[in-house]
Motif scaffolding. Structure first.
Motif, PDB file in Angstrom:
ATOM      1  N   ASP A   1      35.435  31.338  -9.703  1.00 26.06           N
ATOM      2  CA  ASP A   1      36.691  30.768  -9.226  1.00 26.06           C
ATOM      3  C   ASP A   1      37.903  31.386  -9.918  1.00 26.06           C
ATOM      4  O   ASP A   1      38.979  31.482  -9.328  1.00 26.06           O
ATOM      5  CB  ASP A   1      36.698  29.253  -9.434  1.00 26.06           C
ATOM      6  CG  ASP A   1      37.986  28.607  -8.943  1.00 26.06           C
ATOM      7  OD1 ASP A   1      38.201  28.585  -7.721  1.00 26.06           O
ATOM      8  OD2 ASP A   1      38.785  28.140  -9.776  1.00 26.06           O
ATOM      9  N   LEU A   2      37.751  31.809 -11.166  1.00 28.58           N
ATOM     10  CA  LEU A   2      38.853  32.426 -11.893  1.00 28.58           C
ATOM     11  C   LEU A   2      38.899  33.941 -11.716  1.00 28.58           C
ATOM     12  O   LEU A   2      39.873  34.569 -12.120  1.00 28.58           O
ATOM     13  CB  LEU A   2      38.754  32.107 -13.390  1.00 28.58           C
ATOM     14  CG  LEU A   2      39.372  30.809 -13.880  1.00 28.58           C
ATOM     15  CD1 LEU A   2      39.164  30.655 -15.371  1.00 28.58           C
ATOM     16  CD2 LEU A   2      40.855  30.747 -13.542  1.00 28.58           C
ATOM     17  N   SER A   3      37.872  34.523 -11.163  1.00 28.07           N
ATOM     18  CA  SER A   3      37.793  35.984 -11.174  1.00 28.07           C
ATOM     19  C   SER A   3      37.441  36.612  -9.829  1.00 28.07           C
ATOM     20  O   SER A   3      37.334  37.826  -9.739  1.00 28.07           O
ATOM     21  CB  SER A   3      36.749  36.422 -12.213  1.00 28.07           C
ATOM     22  OG  SER A   3      35.491  35.822 -11.944  1.00 28.07           O
ATOM     23  N   GLY A   4      37.277  35.817  -8.792  1.00 24.08           N
ATOM     24  CA  GLY A   4      36.874  36.358  -7.504  1.00 24.08           C
ATOM     25  C   GLY A   4      37.986  36.313  -6.462  1.00 24.08           C
ATOM     26  O   GLY A   4      39.174  36.266  -6.785  1.00 24.08           O
ATOM     27  N   ARG A   5      37.588  36.299  -5.200  1.00 24.98           N
ATOM     28  CA  ARG A   5      38.542  36.343  -4.091  1.00 24.98           C
ATOM     29  C   ARG A   5      39.496  35.156  -4.101  1.00 24.98           C
ATOM     30  O   ARG A   5      40.688  35.297  -3.820  1.00 24.98           O
ATOM     31  CB  ARG A   5      37.791  36.380  -2.763  1.00 24.98           C
ATOM     32  CG  ARG A   5      37.194  37.709  -2.410  1.00 24.98           C
ATOM     33  CD  ARG A   5      36.309  37.571  -1.178  1.00 24.98           C
ATOM     34  NE  ARG A   5      37.022  37.022  -0.030  1.00 24.98           N
ATOM     35  CZ  ARG A   5      36.426  36.491   1.045  1.00 24.98           C
ATOM     36  NH1 ARG A   5      35.101  36.400   1.087  1.00 24.98           N
ATOM     37  NH2 ARG A   5      37.153  36.037   2.051  1.00 24.98           N
ATOM     38  N   MET A   6      38.980  33.979  -4.406  1.00 22.66           N
ATOM     39  CA  MET A   6      39.839  32.796  -4.418  1.00 22.66           C
ATOM     40  C   MET A   6      40.944  32.925  -5.451  1.00 22.66           C
ATOM     41  O   MET A   6      42.096  32.542  -5.212  1.00 22.66           O
ATOM     42  CB  MET A   6      39.018  31.533  -4.675  1.00 22.66           C
ATOM     43  CG  MET A   6      39.851  30.252  -4.768  1.00 22.66           C
ATOM     44  SD  MET A   6      40.796  29.892  -3.264  1.00 22.66           S
ATOM     45  CE  MET A   6      39.526  29.067  -2.293  1.00 22.66           C
ATOM     46  N   SER A   7      40.613  33.483  -6.600  1.00 27.69           N
ATOM     47  CA  SER A   7      41.615  33.650  -7.646  1.00 27.69           C
ATOM     48  C   SER A   7      42.710  34.612  -7.201  1.00 27.69           C
ATOM     49  O   SER A   7      43.905  34.371  -7.438  1.00 27.69           O
ATOM     50  CB  SER A   7      40.950  34.160  -8.931  1.00 27.69           C
ATOM     51  OG  SER A   7      41.894  34.207  -9.985  1.00 27.69           O
ATOM     52  N   ALA A   8      42.320  35.713  -6.554  1.00 22.15           N
ATOM     53  CA  ALA A   8      43.305  36.687  -6.077  1.00 22.15           C
ATOM     54  C   ALA A   8      44.202  36.064  -5.009  1.00 22.15           C
ATOM     55  O   ALA A   8      45.427  36.245  -5.015  1.00 22.15           O
ATOM     56  CB  ALA A   8      42.588  37.917  -5.524  1.00 22.15           C
ATOM     57  N   LEU A   9      43.606  35.321  -4.080  1.00 23.53           N
ATOM     58  CA  LEU A   9      44.389  34.660  -3.041  1.00 23.53           C
ATOM     59  C   LEU A   9      45.328  33.622  -3.642  1.00 23.53           C
ATOM     60  O   LEU A   9      46.510  33.531  -3.282  1.00 23.53           O
ATOM     61  CB  LEU A   9      43.444  33.995  -2.035  1.00 23.53           C
ATOM     62  CG  LEU A   9      44.111  33.139  -0.954  1.00 23.53           C
ATOM     63  CD1 LEU A   9      44.980  33.990  -0.051  1.00 23.53           C
ATOM     64  CD2 LEU A   9      43.062  32.382  -0.144  1.00 23.53           C
ATOM     65  N   ARG A  10      44.803  32.830  -4.575  1.00 23.99           N
ATOM     66  CA  ARG A  10      45.608  31.785  -5.219  1.00 23.99           C
ATOM     67  C   ARG A  10      46.829  32.403  -5.906  1.00 23.99           C
ATOM     68  O   ARG A  10      47.940  31.884  -5.808  1.00 23.99           O
ATOM     69  CB  ARG A  10      44.731  31.038  -6.220  1.00 23.99           C
ATOM     70  CG  ARG A  10      45.438  29.909  -6.949  1.00 23.99           C
ATOM     71  CD  ARG A  10      44.428  29.024  -7.653  1.00 23.99           C
ATOM     72  NE  ARG A  10      43.562  29.763  -8.547  1.00 23.99           N
ATOM     73  CZ  ARG A  10      42.228  29.731  -8.499  1.00 23.99           C
ATOM     74  NH1 ARG A  10      41.602  29.007  -7.597  1.00 23.99           N
ATOM     75  NH2 ARG A  10      41.509  30.424  -9.365  1.00 23.99           N
ATOM     76  N   LEU A  11      46.632  33.513  -6.591  1.00 23.44           N
ATOM     77  CA  LEU A  11      47.723  34.170  -7.296  1.00 23.44           C
ATOM     78  C   LEU A  11      48.810  34.622  -6.316  1.00 23.44           C
ATOM     79  O   LEU A  11      50.001  34.428  -6.566  1.00 23.44           O
ATOM     80  CB  LEU A  11      47.188  35.365  -8.082  1.00 23.44           C
ATOM     81  CG  LEU A  11      48.221  36.171  -8.865  1.00 23.44           C
ATOM     82  CD1 LEU A  11      48.870  35.318  -9.936  1.00 23.44           C
ATOM     83  CD2 LEU A  11      47.560  37.395  -9.496  1.00 23.44           C
ATOM     84  N   ARG A  12      48.393  35.203  -5.193  1.00 21.19           N
ATOM     85  CA  ARG A  12      49.374  35.644  -4.198  1.00 21.19           C
ATOM     86  C   ARG A  12      50.161  34.466  -3.639  1.00 21.19           C
ATOM     87  O   ARG A  12      51.377  34.534  -3.471  1.00 21.19           O
ATOM     88  CB  ARG A  12      48.679  36.397  -3.057  1.00 21.19           C
ATOM     89  CG  ARG A  12      48.098  37.741  -3.456  1.00 21.19           C
ATOM     90  CD  ARG A  12      47.790  38.592  -2.249  1.00 21.19           C
ATOM     91  NE  ARG A  12      46.756  38.029  -1.399  1.00 21.19           N
ATOM     92  CZ  ARG A  12      45.454  38.240  -1.559  1.00 21.19           C
ATOM     93  NH1 ARG A  12      45.023  38.992  -2.560  1.00 21.19           N
ATOM     94  NH2 ARG A  12      44.571  37.694  -0.734  1.00 21.19           N
ATOM     95  N   LEU A  13      49.464  33.366  -3.344  1.00 19.97           N
ATOM     96  CA  LEU A  13      50.133  32.220  -2.744  1.00 19.97           C
ATOM     97  C   LEU A  13      51.002  31.465  -3.742  1.00 19.97           C
ATOM     98  O   LEU A  13      52.026  30.888  -3.364  1.00 19.97           O
ATOM     99  CB  LEU A  13      49.096  31.282  -2.118  1.00 19.97           C
ATOM    100  CG  LEU A  13      48.344  31.876  -0.920  1.00 19.97           C
ATOM    101  CD1 LEU A  13      47.309  30.881  -0.398  1.00 19.97           C
ATOM    102  CD2 LEU A  13      49.309  32.275   0.190  1.00 19.97           C
ATOM    103  N   VAL A  14      50.623  31.456  -5.009  1.00 22.00           N
ATOM    104  CA  VAL A  14      51.458  30.830  -6.036  1.00 22.00           C
ATOM    105  C   VAL A  14      52.811  31.536  -6.104  1.00 22.00           C
ATOM    106  O   VAL A  14      53.851  30.902  -6.330  1.00 22.00           O
ATOM    107  CB  VAL A  14      50.754  30.864  -7.404  1.00 22.00           C
ATOM    108  CG1 VAL A  14      51.751  30.655  -8.539  1.00 22.00           C
ATOM    109  CG2 VAL A  14      49.668  29.800  -7.470  1.00 22.00           C
ATOM    110  N   ARG A  15      52.809  32.839  -5.863  1.00 21.42           N
ATOM    111  CA  ARG A  15      54.057  33.601  -5.923  1.00 21.42           C
ATOM    112  C   ARG A  15      54.911  33.430  -4.672  1.00 21.42           C
ATOM    113  O   ARG A  15      56.122  33.648  -4.726  1.00 21.42           O
ATOM    114  CB  ARG A  15      53.756  35.091  -6.125  1.00 21.42           C
ATOM    115  CG  ARG A  15      53.179  35.451  -7.472  1.00 21.42           C
ATOM    116  CD  ARG A  15      53.346  36.944  -7.735  1.00 21.42           C
ATOM    117  NE  ARG A  15      52.715  37.729  -6.694  1.00 21.42           N
ATOM    118  CZ  ARG A  15      51.494  38.253  -6.776  1.00 21.42           C
ATOM    119  NH1 ARG A  15      50.769  38.050  -7.863  1.00 21.42           N
ATOM    120  NH2 ARG A  15      50.995  38.974  -5.795  1.00 21.42           N
TER     121      ARG A  15
END
Length: 203
Positions: free
Chosen positions: A99-113
């Motif tokens: 959850d911290l290192s896969g696709r969800m984490s990358a998507l979450r980071l983009r959406l947080v921005r």
């Protein structure tokens, strides 16, 4: 674990997987809760017994990470210090989930921005996590760290993880290597918490 519990876990996982696919393919704002629920084969009203909001789909393991830190503090050994238990918690979370290192984490980071509602939810969860973890650290290590120090240490820990992820996942896609991301996060935490890994000086 009962059959009912296993079914709830599977449904929750199905919701997260459906959200990931839909958010990536259609966009976050363009995807509705009803569409996520339908993709997971449940009703829209049932959705809310699993997640309180659409934003929370992006943070499915926030509570798990906090509990891992609390458990690591509670299970500390006599030679462990505050920094050691936090690093152990990070390793445990990484071993059990991407959850911290896969696709969800990358998507979450983009959406947080880019999505204010996601950013707000993420900040709220991080502040809650920092407060909980810091309180447990101060209680567990009263001779090593006070409440202010525990808050600073926990803030440095969470900041190191977040900062490392921002760099590692900036332009990440489906080819993310979770193991490499986990290793880099652990290195970042060791650098950020270096002063706390030192043995206490005699007084």
């Amino acid at each position: 674990m009962s059959l009912r519990d296993r079914k709830r876990i599977r449904t929750r996982q199905a919701l997260v997987a459906a959200a990931l696919e839909l958010f990536e393919s259609r966009g976050y704002d363009e995807t509705t809760i009803a569409e996520v629920a339908a993709a997971a084969e449940i009703g829209t009203r049932t959705f809310f017994s699993y997640f309180p909001s659409k934003e929370d789909l992006l943070f499915p393991e926030a509570d798990v990470r906090v509990q891992a830190a609390i458990d690591a503090i509670a299970g500390r050994g006599p030679a462990d210090g505050p920094a050691e238990v936090l690093l152990r918690a990070l390793r445990q979370v990484g071993a059990e989930s991407d959850d911290l290192s896969g696709r969800m984490s990358a998507l979450r980071l983009r959406l947080v921005r880019t999505v204010p509602a996601v950013q707000g939810r993420g900040l709220q969860l991080q502040m809650d996590a920092q407060r909980q973890i810091a309180r447990h650290l101060a209680e567990a290590f009263p001779d090593r760290i006070d409440e202010v120090g525990a808050g600073a240490l926990t803030g440095a820990f969470l900041g190191a993880v977040t900062g490392a992820l921002q760099v590692l996942l900036e332009n990440a896609d489906r080819s993310i290597d979770p193991a490499a991301v986990q290793q880099a996060m652990q290195v970042a935490v060791k650098v950020a918490l270096a002063p706390w890994f030192q043995p206490p000086t005699a007084t």
